[in-house]
Structure formats: structure tokens, C-alpha cells
Design a protein around this motif. Sequence first.
Motif, short mmCIF file in Angstrom:
data_model
loop_
_atom_site.label_atom_id
_atom_site.label_comp_id
_atom_site.label_asym_id
_atom_site.label_seq_id
_atom_site.Cartn_x
_atom_site.Cartn_y
_atom_site.Cartn_z
N ARG A 307 0.83 -1.21 0.00
CA ARG A 307 0.00 0.00 0.00
C ARG A 307 0.86 1.26 0.00
N GLY A 308 2.03 1.17 0.64
CA GLY A 308 2.91 2.33 0.69
C GLY A 308 3.58 2.64 -0.64
N TYR A 309 3.56 1.66 -1.55
CA TYR A 309 4.20 1.87 -2.85
C TYR A 309 3.20 1.72 -3.99
N GLU A 310 1.95 2.08 -3.71
CA GLU A 310 0.92 1.97 -4.74
C GLU A 310 1.22 2.83 -5.96
N ASP A 311 1.81 4.00 -5.74
CA ASP A 311 2.10 4.89 -6.86
C ASP A 311 3.13 4.26 -7.79
N ALA A 312 4.14 3.62 -7.20
CA ALA A 312 5.16 2.97 -8.03
C ALA A 312 4.55 1.83 -8.83
N LEU A 313 3.67 1.06 -8.21
CA LEU A 313 3.02 -0.04 -8.93
C LEU A 313 2.10 0.47 -10.02
N ALA A 314 1.44 1.60 -9.76
CA ALA A 314 0.54 2.17 -10.77
C ALA A 314 1.33 2.66 -11.98
N ALA A 315 2.53 3.20 -11.72
CA ALA A 315 3.36 3.71 -12.81
C ALA A 315 3.94 2.58 -13.66
N VAL A 316 4.32 1.49 -13.02
CA VAL A 316 4.90 0.34 -13.75
C VAL A 316 4.18 -0.91 -13.28
N THR A 317 3.04 -1.17 -13.87
CA THR A 317 2.17 -2.26 -13.39
C THR A 317 2.81 -3.64 -13.56
N VAL A 318 3.75 -3.77 -14.51
CA VAL A 318 4.37 -5.07 -14.74
C VAL A 318 5.13 -5.56 -13.52
N LEU A 319 5.52 -4.65 -12.64
CA LEU A 319 6.24 -5.05 -11.43
C LEU A 319 5.39 -5.97 -10.56
N THR A 320 4.08 -5.78 -10.60
CA THR A 320 3.18 -6.59 -9.76
C THR A 320 3.28 -8.08 -10.10
N ALA A 321 3.50 -8.39 -11.37
CA ALA A 321 3.49 -9.78 -11.81
C ALA A 321 4.62 -10.59 -11.19
N TYR A 322 5.69 -9.93 -10.76
CA TYR A 322 6.86 -10.66 -10.28
C TYR A 322 6.96 -10.70 -8.75
N ILE A 323 5.98 -10.12 -8.06
CA ILE A 323 6.00 -10.15 -6.60
C ILE A 323 5.92 -11.58 -6.07
N PRO A 324 4.99 -12.43 -6.55
CA PRO A 324 4.92 -13.80 -6.02
C PRO A 324 6.23 -14.58 -6.21
N MET A 325 6.85 -14.42 -7.38
CA MET A 325 8.10 -15.14 -7.64
C MET A 325 9.20 -14.71 -6.68
N LEU A 326 9.31 -13.42 -6.43
CA LEU A 326 10.36 -12.91 -5.55
C LEU A 326 10.14 -13.33 -4.10
N THR A 327 8.90 -13.21 -3.62
CA THR A 327 8.63 -13.59 -2.22
C THR A 327 8.78 -15.10 -2.02
N ASP A 328 8.35 -15.89 -3.00
CA ASP A 328 8.51 -17.34 -2.89
C ASP A 328 9.98 -17.74 -2.88
N ALA A 329 10.76 -17.12 -3.77
CA ALA A 329 12.19 -17.44 -3.82
C ALA A 329 12.88 -17.07 -2.51
N GLY A 330 12.54 -15.90 -1.96
CA GLY A 330 13.12 -15.49 -0.69
C GLY A 330 12.71 -16.40 0.45
#
Length: 454
Positions: A307-330
Motif C-alpha cells: 500500500r505504501g508503494y501503490e504509486d510505483a506499482l501504478a506507474a509500472v504495473t508489470v512489477l506486480t506480476a513478479y511479486i509472487p516469484m520474488l517472495t517465494d524465492a526469498g
Amino acid sequence: MSNATTIETLRRMLASLDDAKKYQSLRDVLSTINAPDLAAVFEDLPQEKMPVLFRLCPKDLAADVFAELTPETQEALIRGLTDKELKVVVEELCADDAADLVEEMPASVVKRILSQAEPDTRKMINELLKYPEDSAGGVMTTEFMELSPEWTVRRAMEEIRQKGFDKETINNCYVTGSDRTLVGVVSLRGLVLEKNENRRIDDMMDTAVISVTTGTDREQTSQLFEKYGFLAIPVVDGENRLVGIVTIDDAISILQDEASEDFAKMNAMAPADKPYFKRTLWNLYKSRAPWLLFLMLSATFSSLVIRGYEDALAAVTVLTAYIPMLTDAGGNAGSQSTSTIIRGMAVGEIRPHDLPRILWREFRVALLCGATLAVCNMAKLILFDRVGVMIAMVVCLTLFCTILISQLIGGILPVAAEKVGIDPAVMASPLITTIVDTTTLLVYFNIAKLLLHI
């Protein structure tokens, strides 16, 4: 006839017992089955049939079977036995098994058990019950073979023949002084093979005896069996007086219990001391729901970061698609590190003071793993996902940092837990995944802001 076939034959005979009444045939079959396998048959029996089958067992076999049963089945069986039958069972049990029985049973059943026990047996049980359950004193037996140093081999063998039958084990005989101080150990093999029957015990005993105290943690005690290959370990009091022994069968049970407990904690469940089908739905619910609720609430931190970075996600929506992969890998990387450290601590390979060495090793491993994943992921993003180079750089750099941070956190948390007196298993997969998820998102969005200027 194989053991499995024999047990299946027994089950068929039990199914028609009320009609056939072939008790002698059933008794013959029982005498060919060992105690652990027969105990498994008892676990599946209706309560009303347990006493019938138990009465058909030879006395020695009956006691061995009883010791193998779960507390719930023991309690059900006791309720179907007469006082005379219960007295025989209690007297045939080893001291540690009798103490465990008393410790597990309800007060009404304990009162009945103790009333049927001989005074010496009651005294022995009470002696064992005064020690903490998780200590060597709480799992030891007082039925061991004791020799005097001035005895000859001939005298020692006579003593073993007279008293060895009632001992838990006679593979090793413990040599004690007049005040019961442990001074040595001699093996039965050594006694049997000794050609000079007049040789004194103190001339042939091993004085470098590995022992534990009554207050030693039972898990630490069990680890000594793996380290030294013992079948039994002597237990002494504060003045080095021999008070009991811990045997290999108890050590195996302890290690199994500890492994089950760690497995439950590592998967965010409360440890259970009952088999799965012996537990009620309410017990299963209580073991899981509190942890699930805690993990759900802790995941709120991840939501707050997003929620704190909603503006960044809105500007580059493709970033959202890779959140699950990054959190799972970590989460996976952190879990691998944590599980490895917890296992090392459990078997005594890793100590809290090894933390600097742990971090240095995990750091180097993380560099290799992170670089491998980042390179492979870069190729995937550009060749298959067709994303821009800068987006790919953000994702891969985050992946590299996530692996590095996750494995370092995974190495620190179990050691930190041990330092403050918390079970390291609590810091395993579910909890570390929650911590790493939040960290990963913070790294991801800050790298994105830096490289993409959003």
C-alpha cells in the motif's frame, strides 16, 4: 509363515472369536508374534476384546505388549483387567515403563495401579517420578547390573546368572564402590571370554566411563548414543553415585519425539503427543488455528508495504506480476538455510558461538545461489517474457538481494532463538517466510524507484 501373514491370521481369528472360541489356537498364534507387532493389533481392537486377547498372551509377552501400547490404549485395557491381572502387569513392567504408565494415567487409574504394586515397586516408581520428564533421570531405569570391583570373574558371572533376568540389560555391567560411586564398566562379552576366572573385576574394567547426570537434558543424552554407539548410558547423581541407566530403546523414542515436535513447529503447528487418528478434531483445530491466525496477522506488514508503494506499482504495473516469484524465492531460500541450521543444532554440530562462521558460509552460498538465479531469470525475462532491460534488471537485482538477505536471516534467527531460550524450530519455514516477504517487498520497491525513477 511370514510375520505379516501371521498377524493377518490373528486378525481373522479375532473377528470370529465370539463364534469359534478357539482360544488354544489363538494362544499358539500369539506366541509367534513379537510385542511391537502385537501392540499394533491391540491398537485396532474394540475395547471389549482387549482384555480377552491380553489374557491369552504369555505373562512375559503381555508385559512387553503393554509397554508398547499408547497411553489411551493402556488406560482402556486397564479398565478391563481385574486387580490381580493388573498386579501381574505392573510387577512385570520395567521400572521406567511403570513410571511412564503412572505419569500418563488419570488420577483414578494411578490410584488403582499403585494399590496393586508391591512396596518396592511403588518406591522405585516414586523415585523416578521425582525427576523432570525431560531429563535423563526422568527416562532412566533403575534395573541395571551392578558389580563390585573386588569380585572375581567367577563371582561376577554367578551374580549375573542370579539377578540378570530382572535387569533391563546385562550387555554392560557397571562397577561401583561401597558408596555406589561409579568407578568403571565391564562388558558381558569380556566376562564370558575371560579365561582366568579368578581375575578381579577392577583389573579388567574400563574406568573411562561416559555417563550423564540425572539433570542432563534427555535429548542431549540421546545424542550420545549416536556419537558413541552405546546400548546404554549410566546416570549418576551430583556425587557420581550410580542411580540408573538410559537404554537405546528409550533414546530412539526420545529422538523420534523430538523430531516430531520440531517437524510440527517448523510447519506452524503445536506439537502433539498422540497419533493422528487418536486426536480429536478440536485438538487438531487448537494445534493449527493459533499459528495460522498469527501468520495471517503478521502478513499484514507485507500488505502495508504494498500500500505504501501503490504509486510505483501504478506507474509500472508489470512489477506486480513478479511479486509472487520474488517472495517465494526469498521464503524458500530462508527456509533452506533455517532448516539446515536447526538440523545442525539438533544433532550438536552447530553451537550458538558458531554464528560468525555460519554467517560467512551462508553469505558465500547465498552469493552463488543468488547469482545463478539472477542470471537464469534475466534470460527468461528478456527472451520469453519480453520485458524491458531495466525492468529485468530491477527484478533480477531484487532476486539476488533477496536470496542474500534471506539466507543470512535464516542463519541468524535459529541461533538467536537458542540464545534467548526459544526453541529454534519456531523460527522455521512459516515465520521466516513472513519476515522475508516484508523484506523482499521493501528491497523490490526501493530498487525500482532507484533504477526506474518512479
